[in-house]
Design a protein around this motif. Structure first.
Motif, short mmCIF file in Angstrom:
data_model
loop_
_atom_site.label_atom_id
_atom_site.label_comp_id
_atom_site.label_asym_id
_atom_site.label_seq_id
_atom_site.Cartn_x
_atom_site.Cartn_y
_atom_site.Cartn_z
N UNK A 1 0.85 -1.20 0.00
CA UNK A 1 0.00 0.00 0.00
C UNK A 1 0.88 1.25 0.00
N UNK A 2 1.97 1.21 0.79
CA UNK A 2 2.87 2.35 0.88
C UNK A 2 3.60 2.61 -0.43
N UNK A 3 4.12 1.53 -1.04
CA UNK A 3 4.82 1.62 -2.33
C UNK A 3 3.89 2.23 -3.37
N UNK A 4 2.65 1.75 -3.40
CA UNK A 4 1.69 2.26 -4.38
C UNK A 4 1.38 3.72 -4.13
N UNK A 5 1.24 4.10 -2.86
CA UNK A 5 0.93 5.49 -2.52
C UNK A 5 2.07 6.40 -3.01
N UNK A 6 3.30 5.96 -2.82
CA UNK A 6 4.45 6.74 -3.30
C UNK A 6 4.39 6.89 -4.81
N UNK A 7 4.09 5.78 -5.50
CA UNK A 7 4.01 5.82 -6.96
C UNK A 7 2.93 6.79 -7.42
N UNK A 8 1.80 6.81 -6.72
CA UNK A 8 0.70 7.72 -7.08
C UNK A 8 1.16 9.17 -6.99
N UNK A 9 1.86 9.48 -5.89
CA UNK A 9 2.34 10.86 -5.71
C UNK A 9 3.33 11.23 -6.80
N UNK A 10 4.24 10.31 -7.13
CA UNK A 10 5.24 10.57 -8.16
C UNK A 10 4.58 10.79 -9.53
N UNK A 11 3.59 9.97 -9.85
CA UNK A 11 2.90 10.11 -11.14
C UNK A 11 2.16 11.45 -11.20
N UNK B 1 8.85 3.44 -11.89
CA UNK B 1 9.31 2.22 -12.56
C UNK B 1 9.91 1.25 -11.54
N UNK B 2 10.77 1.79 -10.68
CA UNK B 2 11.39 0.96 -9.66
C UNK B 2 10.35 0.31 -8.76
N UNK B 3 9.33 1.07 -8.38
CA UNK B 3 8.27 0.55 -7.52
C UNK B 3 7.50 -0.57 -8.21
N UNK B 4 7.23 -0.38 -9.51
CA UNK B 4 6.49 -1.40 -10.26
C UNK B 4 7.30 -2.69 -10.35
N UNK B 5 8.59 -2.55 -10.64
CA UNK B 5 9.45 -3.73 -10.75
C UNK B 5 9.57 -4.41 -9.39
N UNK B 6 9.73 -3.60 -8.36
CA UNK B 6 9.92 -4.12 -7.00
C UNK B 6 8.73 -4.94 -6.52
N UNK B 7 7.51 -4.41 -6.75
CA UNK B 7 6.33 -5.06 -6.20
C UNK B 7 6.14 -6.47 -6.73
N UNK B 8 6.26 -6.62 -8.05
CA UNK B 8 6.03 -7.94 -8.62
C UNK B 8 7.33 -8.74 -8.70
N UNK B 9 8.44 -8.01 -8.82
CA UNK B 9 9.73 -8.67 -9.00
C UNK B 9 10.11 -9.57 -7.84
N UNK B 10 9.76 -9.14 -6.62
CA UNK B 10 10.15 -9.94 -5.47
C UNK B 10 9.51 -11.33 -5.54
#
Lengths: 107, 272
Positions: free
Chosen positions: B71-81, B120-129
């Motif tokens: 949820x936190x990673x996604x929230x950060x991505x939303x703010x960045x976008x 991009x990093x957040x997207x890769x991180x979430x599914x990449x793990x």
């Protein structure tokens, strides 16, 4: 602003956890779950606890119950499931989904 | 092999689409590929770290650490976008109008590139793990199938990269004068979808329970977990069983980004 809301939500967390919800436990060993049918009453949220007794990680997945959660080797996870309609819902270890599967039977 | 291919491809669809969109949105900004590359690299390194600490993360927040983390990673991505879109609305016209020196473009463009590299990093991180965990499991599991699974996994990654390329090349087909508008809309929808998904993780963690009734159920029509469902989920935030709160978060993010963009561009419009 969003960060503040988010921090606020986190602060609420302990209160929300306090509710009384039944936990059903299932254990993955090798390529199979010890219990392949979990009976759950309809219309009530519940929790599934999955123990992974393998050294390899697993991922508990159940599309209909909106579960998708990684489990490290030799450890456990819990997932919350919302109240479900009566029915038979498949859950699998995604990493070996052809063999490691079970069903939650909501009635 | 096919099994591994499908598992890995399923996980990299989202990142693949996002990378394609970001590349297209920043194609005219000098150094954008380097930043996207850094984002991917950071995401991969992060994936390995997150995978290594899966058990520890899960133990936080009464067992719901992964949900809170997502949820936190996604929230950060939303703010960045959102920031990227607003910044581009403010400066994009100047850059497109070639009113600025090349040096300025590089400097100013790179600020928003950092934001997109994080996305991009957040997207890769979430599914990449999850991909890392899967591959690790295969490795320590041993057996004669390792080679074929590894091959399948690489083909899955390749399919994800192809998805990025297709998205990017497809977007480049759009005439130059429209592409800025199209990518801005894509990024706005991406952000709205991520905001809704962030809420869904908070709901799974039991952190928020208000407005939790399901607004519609279209899972029999188009499952969110099917390939087409996953693509739509990433692009426009499609959900087959959204809760009211998720829907509200979606609409609120959409309105917030559009309104702010209009607000910051309005005076400039008058001046011109």
């Amino acid at each position: 602003m969003r960060t503040i809301i988010f921090a606020g939500l986190l602060a609420l967390a302990p209160a929300a956890y306090a509710e009384d919800t039944t936990t059903y436990e299932v254990t993955l060993k090798g390529a199979a779950f010890d219990i392949t049918e979990i009976k759950v009453p309809a219309g009530k949220p519940f929790i599934i606890k999955m123990n992974n007794q393998n050294a390899a990680p697993a991922e508990l997945e159940a599309k209909d119950m909106k579960i998708e959660k990684a489990v490290a080797g030799n450890s456990s996870i819990v997932v919350r499931v919302k109240a479900m309609e009566p029915g038979k819902y498949l859950f699998v270890d995604e990493y070996q989904e052809d063999v490691a599967k079970g069903y939650v039977i909501v009635e | 092999m096919i099994g591994a291919l499908i598992i890995v491809f399923r996980e990299v669809i989202e990142a693949g689409l996002i990378i394609g969109i970001v590349l297209a949105a920043t194609r005219s900004v000098v150094g954008s590929r380097k930043w996207v590359g850094l984002g991917v690299l950071g995401g991969i390194v992060g994936s390995c770290i997150v995978a290594a600490f899966t058990g520890a993360i899960a133990a936080f927040f009464n067992g719901y650490g992964q949900e809170i983390f997502n949820a936190g990673i996604l929230a950060i991505a939303v703010i960045m976008l959102a920031w990227h879109n607003i910044w581009m609305a403010l400066h994009g016209r100047e850059m497109a109008g070639e009113l600025k020196q090349a040096g300025n473009e590089v400097r100013e463009g790179s600020r928003t590139l950092v934001a997109l590299a994080i996305v991009v990093g957040a997207a890769v991180l979430r599914e990449g793990s999850e991909v890392v965990l899967f591959l690790y499991g295969v490795l320590i599991g041993g057996g004669g199938t390792v080679k074929s699974i590894a091959l399948g996994a690489f083909m899955g990654l390749g399919a994800g990269a192809a998805m990025s390329a297709l998205t990017y090349l497809g977007l480049l087909k759009i005439p130059t004068r429209h592409i800025f508008k199209v990518t801005s809309w894509l990024i706005t929808l991406l952000a709205a979808g991520m905001a809704a998904q962030s809420i869904s993780f908070l709901e799974k963690a039991g952190v928020v329970e208000m407005l939790s009734n399901t607004v519609w159920d279209s899972s029999s029509l188009l499952s969110e977990k099917s390939i087409a469902g996953r693509i739509l989920h990433t692009l426009i935030g499609y959900s087959d069983q959204p809760t009211l709160l998720q829907l509200l978060a979606y609409v609120a993010t959409l309105i917030a980004i559009i309104a702010t963009t209009r607000l910051v561009t309005a005076p400039k419009h008058l001046a011109a």
